[in-house]
Design a protein around this motif. Sequence first.
Motif, PDB file in Angstrom:
ATOM      1  N   LEU A 170       0.807  -1.221   0.000  1.00  0.00           N
ATOM      2  CA  LEU A 170       0.000   0.000   0.000  1.00  0.00           C
ATOM      3  C   LEU A 170       0.842   1.274   0.000  1.00  0.00           C
ATOM      4  N   PRO A 208     -10.768   1.446  -4.254  1.00  0.00           N
ATOM      5  CA  PRO A 208      -9.664   1.471  -3.282  1.00  0.00           C
ATOM      6  C   PRO A 208      -8.782   0.232  -3.375  1.00  0.00           C
ATOM      7  N   ALA A 209      -7.495   0.413  -3.136  1.00  0.00           N
ATOM      8  CA  ALA A 209      -6.542  -0.692  -3.158  1.00  0.00           C
ATOM      9  C   ALA A 209      -6.790  -1.644  -1.988  1.00  0.00           C
ATOM     10  N   GLY A 267       1.623   7.470   5.254  1.00  0.00           N
ATOM     11  CA  GLY A 267       0.984   7.523   3.947  1.00  0.00           C
ATOM     12  C   GLY A 267       1.965   8.053   2.923  1.00  0.00           C
ATOM     13  N   VAL A 279      -7.291  11.298  -1.884  1.00  0.00           N
ATOM     14  CA  VAL A 279      -7.262   9.949  -2.444  1.00  0.00           C
ATOM     15  C   VAL A 279      -6.776  10.039  -3.879  1.00  0.00           C
ATOM     16  N   LEU A 325      -2.897   4.634  -6.770  1.00  0.00           N
ATOM     17  CA  LEU A 325      -1.688   3.954  -6.311  1.00  0.00           C
ATOM     18  C   LEU A 325      -1.057   3.191  -7.477  1.00  0.00           C
ATOM     19  N   ARG A 374      -6.416   1.554  -8.955  1.00  0.00           N
ATOM     20  CA  ARG A 374      -6.524   1.238  -7.520  1.00  0.00           C
ATOM     21  C   ARG A 374      -6.069   2.462  -6.739  1.00  0.00           C
ATOM     22  N   THR A 375      -6.910   2.941  -5.840  1.00  0.00           N
ATOM     23  CA  THR A 375      -6.622   4.196  -5.156  1.00  0.00           C
ATOM     24  C   THR A 375      -6.137   3.970  -3.723  1.00  0.00           C
ATOM     25  N   ILE A 376      -5.508   5.026  -3.173  1.00  0.00           N
ATOM     26  CA  ILE A 376      -4.950   4.969  -1.824  1.00  0.00           C
ATOM     27  C   ILE A 376      -5.047   6.363  -1.197  1.00  0.00           C
ATOM     28  N   TRP A 377      -5.029   6.408   0.133  1.00  0.00           N
ATOM     29  CA  TRP A 377      -4.994   7.729   0.800  1.00  0.00           C
ATOM     30  C   TRP A 377      -3.594   8.312   0.682  1.00  0.00           C
ATOM     31  N   ARG A 378      -3.531   9.619   0.583  1.00  0.00           N
ATOM     32  CA  ARG A 378      -2.230  10.294   0.543  1.00  0.00           C
ATOM     33  C   ARG A 378      -2.307  11.589   1.354  1.00  0.00           C
TER      34      ARG A 378
END
Lengths: 401, 155
Positions: free
Chosen positions: A136, B6-7, B100, B121, B124, B132-136
């Motif tokens: 991740l 989301p990933a 993150g 968001v 990724l 595929r998304t991720i928090w940043r």
Amino acid sequence: MTDVAIAGVGMHPWGKWGRNFVEYGVHAARAALADAGVAWPDVDLVVGGETVRNGYGGYVAGATFAQALGWNGARVATSYAACATGAQALDTARARILAGLSDVALVVGADTTPKGFLAPNAGERWDDPDWLRFRLLGMTNPAYFALYARRRMDLYGATPADFAAVKVKNARHGLHNPNARYRKEVAAEDVLASAVVADPLHLLDICATSDGAAAVVLTSLEYARAHRLADPVRVRAISTVTPTFPNAVLDMPNLSTDPAGSAQPGWSSPVETRTFKESIGHAAYEEAGIGPEDVDLAEVYDLSTALELDWMEDLGLCKRGEAEALLRAGDTTIGGRIPVNPSGGLACFGEAVPAQALAQVCELTWQLRGQAEGRQVEGARVGITANQGLFGHGSSVILSR
Amino acid sequence: MTDTSPAIDGWFTTGPEPALVGSRCTTCASTFFPPTAGFCRNPACDGQEFAATELSRRGRVWSYTDAQYQPPPPYIPRSDPYEPFALAAVELPEGIVVLGQVADGYGVADLAVGREVELVVETLYADEAGERTIWRWKPVENPVVEPVETEEADQ
Ligand SMILES: [Zn+2]
């Protein structure tokens, strides 16, 4: 009185030898037995430090070493505590000796590391933080070390040149250490010119992984006395404490910390004023009944150069934010007020996980006996070690003469 | 047919005001991230029930770094050749420090311990099914100073 005697120590030189870990372990064990003047059949307890990279033989390391040395009927145990494995193995041996259940214990840790980059095991493991941090976030070990290093810069004014100075010092300390893997002077410019891996850390700020082995022969004081060990180096304390909740400092391989002080009023969670790393050293001092001012030298876990500076403060060798001042003044160099990593540290050894905490104990033993040729801290009477591993493991050992 | 998702499921919300999703112990109110279940980690609490709760979207940088070399698998690189990215550990008002990646277009030069950042968001990586998304963490350009806040970030 909870002291036990270090009757003998031994190592297999660190390197990238590519041979079986058992070979290194037996070499170190025989060296420690010879150093102690103890015959293998007299050993009544073998404790092995587990290696997780070498199959079943590594999982039952104690028995693996015992069989390799030739079954002698001794009791056996195997310990695993990540980077603190060796100290936990030592603690296990000490407990049986102090209980009067064993007289002579042989503690051995050895590892063979794979070539190339250390990465998590294969397969998808969505409930394993060690896997998730890569998937991740792309969060490697050096990235964690870099977070701690950067905090020193922003909070205390440390510079990349300070970190490089740690490497220069440790490289010089290890020059004449026959067990060190890297025995070469390093200039600050070399460190600063090496590639940045994770800002602000350069390649030469970060320790390598190595093959190697270390062994300690531990006995009761009575046994030592009866066998003409008049003034042995003594184990005064072995701390292997776990963190207390809330553990509010980010630890590898976690993605987050516990919530600091978020519990509702009326729900008492233990009020911990020390960080986990501070508590590791504190427990050792309490057990030994001494304080940081009594310490003559320290072997600390310099996975990165900057981490050595953190450890100096965690062990109370100076106040928070003052480690750079000691470094710059030469206080942590051999000949200075409180030499740190006279062995050369991980900078000169590289990390061989199950052997490393024992290697720290070997170095202190040689130093306190006055046998650390080419790197002797003159008149050393008390030494302390420190390290931290994954998942709430850590250790600090205090030896004295 | 591709989509954006989301990933990892259940760790953060998407939309105009995305947030991390933590687990709040219904007995002692300790809040944990990543989401947890089964038992409370507060040693003074034997709670076993948790309520999903959105964490604060803003926090202050605890520390930061970057990945100048491509991390090994299971990291999935987003581009070939590899492009370095920054990482930040951010202290939220809940008392949790959360790691993150740092938002696209920002590096270590844009960060400092204590600087205010906000959760966004972003993508990724992409696979057969889509993005595929991720928090940043994204540095706040013009920090809105709350009336009660008197302390400035320690630069
Ligand atoms: Zn609870």
